[in-house]
Design a protein around this motif. Structure first.
Motif, short mmCIF file in Angstrom:
data_model
loop_
_atom_site.label_atom_id
_atom_site.label_comp_id
_atom_site.label_asym_id
_atom_site.label_seq_id
_atom_site.Cartn_x
_atom_site.Cartn_y
_atom_site.Cartn_z
N ALA A 20 -38.91 -21.68 8.13
CA ALA A 20 -39.08 -20.36 8.74
C ALA A 20 -38.70 -20.34 10.21
CB ALA A 20 -40.52 -19.90 8.57
N ASN A 21 -38.84 -21.44 10.91
CA ASN A 21 -38.54 -21.46 12.33
C ASN A 21 -37.15 -21.99 12.65
OD1 ASN A 21 -41.01 -20.39 13.08
ND2 ASN A 21 -42.00 -22.38 12.97
N GLU A 22 -36.30 -22.14 11.65
CA GLU A 22 -34.96 -22.63 11.91
C GLU A 22 -34.19 -21.63 12.75
OE1 GLU A 22 -32.66 -23.68 8.52
OE2 GLU A 22 -34.11 -25.16 7.84
N VAL A 23 -33.41 -22.13 13.66
CA VAL A 23 -32.56 -21.29 14.48
C VAL A 23 -31.36 -20.88 13.62
CG1 VAL A 23 -31.11 -21.24 16.53
CG2 VAL A 23 -33.28 -22.45 16.56
N PRO A 24 -31.01 -19.60 13.60
CA PRO A 24 -29.86 -19.19 12.80
C PRO A 24 -28.59 -19.87 13.27
CG PRO A 24 -30.64 -17.37 14.17
CD PRO A 24 -31.59 -18.50 14.34
N ARG A 25 -27.70 -20.14 12.33
CA ARG A 25 -26.45 -20.79 12.69
C ARG A 25 -25.62 -19.87 13.56
NH1 ARG A 25 -24.21 -23.71 7.38
NH2 ARG A 25 -22.33 -23.20 8.51
N PRO A 26 -24.87 -20.43 14.49
CA PRO A 26 -24.06 -19.59 15.38
C PRO A 26 -22.81 -19.07 14.69
CG PRO A 26 -23.69 -21.90 15.85
CD PRO A 26 -24.79 -21.85 14.82
N CYS A 27 -22.25 -18.04 15.26
CA CYS A 27 -20.94 -17.57 14.81
C CYS A 27 -19.92 -18.67 15.07
CB CYS A 27 -20.50 -16.34 15.61
SG CYS A 27 -21.46 -14.86 15.30
N VAL A 28 -18.95 -18.77 14.21
CA VAL A 28 -17.81 -19.66 14.44
C VAL A 28 -16.63 -18.75 14.76
CG1 VAL A 28 -16.23 -21.32 13.41
CG2 VAL A 28 -18.68 -21.50 12.97
N THR A 97 -22.45 -22.04 27.45
CA THR A 97 -22.03 -23.41 27.16
C THR A 97 -22.83 -23.94 25.97
OG1 THR A 97 -21.80 -25.65 28.04
CG2 THR A 97 -23.70 -24.40 28.80
N ASN A 98 -22.27 -24.94 25.30
CA ASN A 98 -23.05 -25.64 24.28
C ASN A 98 -23.30 -27.08 24.70
OD1 ASN A 98 -20.51 -26.67 23.84
ND2 ASN A 98 -20.47 -26.26 21.65
N LYS A 99 -23.11 -27.34 25.98
CA LYS A 99 -23.36 -28.69 26.51
C LYS A 99 -24.81 -29.07 26.27
CE LYS A 99 -23.00 -31.60 30.53
NZ LYS A 99 -22.18 -31.88 31.67
N ASP A 100 -25.01 -30.22 25.65
CA ASP A 100 -26.33 -30.78 25.34
C ASP A 100 -27.15 -29.91 24.38
OD1 ASP A 100 -25.78 -32.92 27.03
OD2 ASP A 100 -26.67 -31.92 28.76
N ALA A 101 -26.54 -28.94 23.72
CA ALA A 101 -27.27 -28.11 22.76
C ALA A 101 -27.50 -28.90 21.48
CB ALA A 101 -26.46 -26.84 22.45
N ILE A 103 -27.82 -27.99 18.18
CA ILE A 103 -26.99 -27.72 17.01
C ILE A 103 -25.73 -26.95 17.40
CG2 ILE A 103 -28.77 -27.88 15.24
CD1 ILE A 103 -29.07 -24.86 15.37
N GLY A 104 -25.26 -27.18 18.60
CA GLY A 104 -24.02 -26.55 19.04
C GLY A 104 -24.14 -25.10 19.45
N ARG A 105 -25.36 -24.58 19.52
CA ARG A 105 -25.56 -23.18 19.89
C ARG A 105 -25.19 -22.98 21.35
NH1 ARG A 105 -28.78 -19.98 16.81
NH2 ARG A 105 -27.58 -18.46 17.93
N PHE A 106 -24.54 -21.88 21.64
CA PHE A 106 -24.19 -21.56 23.02
C PHE A 106 -25.40 -20.95 23.71
CE2 PHE A 106 -20.10 -22.35 21.35
CZ PHE A 106 -19.34 -22.74 22.42
N TRP A 107 -25.61 -21.36 24.94
CA TRP A 107 -26.75 -20.93 25.71
C TRP A 107 -26.32 -20.67 27.14
CZ3 TRP A 107 -28.53 -23.71 29.92
CH2 TRP A 107 -27.99 -24.99 30.08
N CYS A 108 -27.23 -20.07 27.90
CA CYS A 108 -26.98 -19.82 29.31
C CYS A 108 -28.29 -19.91 30.07
CB CYS A 108 -26.38 -18.43 29.50
SG CYS A 108 -27.51 -17.11 29.02
N ALA A 109 -28.19 -20.09 31.36
CA ALA A 109 -29.36 -20.01 32.22
C ALA A 109 -29.62 -18.54 32.52
CB ALA A 109 -29.13 -20.79 33.51
#
Length: 126
Positions: A20-28, A97-101, A103-109
């Motif tokens: 239930a708490n899985e993060v949805p997969r990102p768009c490719v 960026t997906n640096k150090d993510a 499961i490859g998810r893009f994130w930002c500050a």
């Protein structure tokens, strides 16, 4: 027989709780749909016209998709919007960026410096 019952119990009751708490997969991006390349979310082929994307590079082959997130979400800052540029590990980022993510998810500050404030969100699907 007991092991079969245990397996059924696990898969019917416990598995949904564990996932239930899985993060949805990102768009490719880009992805292929109906033999056409898409570099952003699309409403093509869907009746409700909500934006969607493939979660693999080829929807025609894999049929894996999700609705697109239109704003930032998750993270530890309540879905606050991205702040660009931002600093992370003494580097300056001008986009998500997906640096150090994990499961490859893009994130930002969500502040000018993740190094200092440790505040972030997952990026909206573009």
């Amino acid at each position: 027989m007991a092991s079969i019952m245990g397996f059924l119990m696990y898969s019917w009751v416990l598995l949904p709780l564990l996932t239930a708490n899985e993060v949805p997969r990102p768009c490719v991006l880009p992805f292929t749909y109906s033999h056409k390349a898409y570099s952003s979310c699309t409403a093509d082929g869907i009746q409700n016209k909500r934006l969607w994307c493939a979660t693999t590079g080829n929807y025609d082959r894999n049929r894996e998709w999700k609705y697109c997130a239109l704003t930032e979400y998750g993270g530890n800052s309540g879905g606050q919007p991205c702040v660009f540029p931002f600093a992370y590990k003494d580097q300056t980022f001008y986009s998500c960026t997906n640096k150090d993510a994990q499961i490859g998810r893009f994130w930002c500050a969500t502040t000018g410096s993740y190094d200092k404030d440790k505040k972030w969100s997952y990026c909206a699907d573009k």
